[in-house]
Write an enzyme that holds these catalytic residues in place. Structure first.
Site, PDB file in Angstrom:
ATOM      1  N   GLY A  72       0.826  -1.201   0.000  1.00  0.00           N
ATOM      2  CA  GLY A  72       0.000   0.000   0.000  1.00  0.00           C
ATOM      3  C   GLY A  72       0.861   1.252   0.000  1.00  0.00           C
ATOM      4  N   SER A  75       1.369   5.993  -4.807  1.00  0.00           N
ATOM      5  CA  SER A  75       2.332   5.537  -5.814  1.00  0.00           C
ATOM      6  C   SER A  75       2.362   6.383  -7.077  1.00  0.00           C
ATOM      7  CB  SER A  75       2.033   4.084  -6.198  1.00  0.00           C
ATOM      8  OG  SER A  75       0.708   3.952  -6.685  1.00  0.00           O
ATOM      9  N   SER A 112      10.924   1.151  -4.829  1.00  0.00           N
ATOM     10  CA  SER A 112      10.618   1.498  -6.215  1.00  0.00           C
ATOM     11  C   SER A 112      11.880   1.846  -6.981  1.00  0.00           C
ATOM     12  CB  SER A 112       9.670   2.700  -6.253  1.00  0.00           C
ATOM     13  OG  SER A 112       9.475   3.154  -7.577  1.00  0.00           O
ATOM     14  N   TYR A 141       7.156  10.755  -4.892  1.00  0.00           N
ATOM     15  CA  TYR A 141       6.997   9.316  -4.680  1.00  0.00           C
ATOM     16  C   TYR A 141       8.345   8.638  -4.475  1.00  0.00           C
ATOM     17  CZ  TYR A 141       6.332   4.428  -6.102  1.00  0.00           C
ATOM     18  OH  TYR A 141       6.366   3.053  -6.173  1.00  0.00           O
ATOM     19  N   LYS A 145       9.882   6.786  -0.941  1.00  0.00           N
ATOM     20  CA  LYS A 145      10.344   5.397  -0.945  1.00  0.00           C
ATOM     21  C   LYS A 145      11.825   5.312  -0.567  1.00  0.00           C
ATOM     22  CE  LYS A 145       6.689   3.017  -2.047  1.00  0.00           C
ATOM     23  NZ  LYS A 145       6.145   1.993  -1.127  1.00  0.00           N
ATOM     24  N   ASN A 173       9.284  -1.318 -14.038  1.00  0.00           N
ATOM     25  CA  ASN A 173       8.036  -1.019 -14.747  1.00  0.00           C
ATOM     26  C   ASN A 173       7.196  -2.282 -14.911  1.00  0.00           C
ATOM     27  OD1 ASN A 173       9.958   1.262 -15.553  1.00  0.00           O
ATOM     28  ND2 ASN A 173       7.987   1.990 -16.282  1.00  0.00           N
ATOM     29  N   VAL A 174       6.217  -2.431 -14.031  1.00  0.00           N
ATOM     30  CA  VAL A 174       5.413  -3.655 -13.975  1.00  0.00           C
ATOM     31  C   VAL A 174       4.149  -3.481 -14.826  1.00  0.00           C
ATOM     32  CG1 VAL A 174       4.379  -5.362 -12.441  1.00  0.00           C
ATOM     33  CG2 VAL A 174       6.233  -3.890 -11.600  1.00  0.00           C
ATOM     34  N   LYS A 182      -6.028   2.079 -11.926  1.00  0.00           N
ATOM     35  CA  LYS A 182      -4.890   2.970 -11.718  1.00  0.00           C
ATOM     36  C   LYS A 182      -4.988   4.299 -12.467  1.00  0.00           C
ATOM     37  CE  LYS A 182      -0.762   1.325 -11.508  1.00  0.00           C
ATOM     38  NZ  LYS A 182       0.499   0.651 -11.884  1.00  0.00           N
ATOM     39  N   PHE A 205       6.161   9.440 -26.561  1.00  0.00           N
ATOM     40  CA  PHE A 205       6.716  10.760 -26.306  1.00  0.00           C
ATOM     41  C   PHE A 205       7.984  10.991 -27.124  1.00  0.00           C
ATOM     42  CE2 PHE A 205       4.915  10.558 -21.749  1.00  0.00           C
ATOM     43  CZ  PHE A 205       3.735  11.162 -22.160  1.00  0.00           C
ATOM     44  N   ARG A 219      13.157   1.290 -20.706  1.00  0.00           N
ATOM     45  CA  ARG A 219      12.806   0.915 -19.340  1.00  0.00           C
ATOM     46  C   ARG A 219      12.969  -0.596 -19.170  1.00  0.00           C
ATOM     47  NH1 ARG A 219       9.286   4.765 -16.913  1.00  0.00           N
ATOM     48  NH2 ARG A 219       9.987   6.821 -17.601  1.00  0.00           N
TER      49      ARG A 219
END
Length: 326
Positions: A72, A75, A112, A141, A145, A173-174, A182, A205, A219
């Site tokens: 939790g 994020s 992260s 974020y 972390k 990057n999941v 999300k 991008f 990534r």
């Protein structure tokens, strides 16, 4: 029984599904809200769902847990409320660490790859705890972390008591099922699939870095099933503790990802480049690649799913069938 905070979220609900398949009872601490987030748990409901504001009271009772998996968090990489992010990502993590220390319960928590910030080059993504102080996260974020990772290492350096097993997991990057809730933080795989399925090109991008071609931003994309497998392996190996990267160890470009999505969807590859939003400029990681040496040295020897295979599994087994849930 295992407690999963954030257990109705993306990674948490996928872990919940795997534990349920093994007959391991769980308690999920999360909010379901007014949307469809409940669908993440519909096929494998936990024993209990405890709202985060009631978690302290739950843990104060005579509860017996095999482990706490703390996923939790606030994020969003664009989060702006520093007080909320600190209370959620640092203070709650600290309280759970203390509870697991007192009760001698294994504790796994989500760090992260955002902690690496502006790092560049494969050797920059080294998860050696001795090198943490060199990191400079680019957003709130990542900062929170990183702050908790530093607290953990400081406690250990002072010789303080700690959980019998602990692991901080630097997720890269999941992507995969159970992520529809999300919003703007949904995986690039799902975003590109939606663009292609609507009949348009995959939009990427333009580069905001001199010398880096458009679409060459890279990534370390990792299939959620591999992340779940790492966590299960750690729970099965209570003698393994540490701070560990959780990626594949291979950086792939956004052009590679777009091509994989188009192929999985049975479409020709079409790419359109768009300007990067102003809010992301200067905060956008153009390269991430997990150094997986420490997890491998700890004994994890399973192979990771390739980008093409993972995207195909997500697109063909879930998205094309209109069933984005595990």
């Amino acid at each position: 029984m295992i407690l999963i905070t954030g257990g109705a979220g993306f990674i948490g609900s996928c872990l919940q599904a795997a534990l349920a398949a093994r007959g391991i009872p769980t308690v999920v601490s999360d909010w379901l809200g007014n949307g469809d987030k409940w669908r993440n748990l519909a096929r494998h409901p936990p024993e209990r769902i405890v709202p985060p504001e009631a978690l302290g009271g739950f843990l104060a009772g005579a509860v017996q847990l095999q482990a706490v998996v703390h996923l939790g968090a606030i994020s969003e990489t664009t989060a702006r409320d520093g007080d909320l992010a600190w209370q959620t990502n640092v203070e709650l993590s600290r309280r759970l660490w203390d509870w697991c220390t007192e009760r001698q319960v294994p504790f796994l928590y989500a760090s992260s790859a955002a902690t690496y910030g502006a790092a560049s080059g494969a050797d920059a993504f080294d998860d050696d705890p001795a090198r943490l102080d060199r990191l400079r996260p680019l957003n709130l974020y990542g900062f929170t972390k990183h702050a908790f990772d530093l607290q953990v290492m400081a406690r250990l350096a002072r010789g303080e008591a700690h959980p019998p097993q602990w692991a901080g997991l630097k997720f890269f990057n999941v992507y995969g099922p159970n992520e529809l809730h999300k919003g703007s933080m949904i995986s690039v795989v799902k975003v590109k699939y939606d663009e292609v399925a609507a009949g348009g090109p995959a939009r990427l991008f333009r580069s905001d870095r001199d010398g880096l071609d458009d679409g060459a931003q890279s990534r370390d994309f990792i299939w959620v099933g591999d992340i779940v497998d790492i966590m299960l392996w750690l729970l099965e190996h209570p003698g393994v503790s540490g701070l560990f990267n959780c990626g594949t160890g291979v950086a792939r470009s956004y052009l590679d990802l777009a091509a994989a999505v188009c192929a999985a969807a049975g479409q020709q590859t079409r790419i359109e480049f768009v300007d990067m939003p102003q809010a992301l400029r200067g905060q956008y990681q153009s390269f991430t690649q997990a150094d997986m040496g420490r997890l491998r040295a700890a004994g994890y020897d399973r192979q990771f799913t390739s980008l093409e295979a993972g995207v195909a599994q997500y697109v063909q087994d879930h998205l094309l069938r209109g069933d984005p849930y595990l």
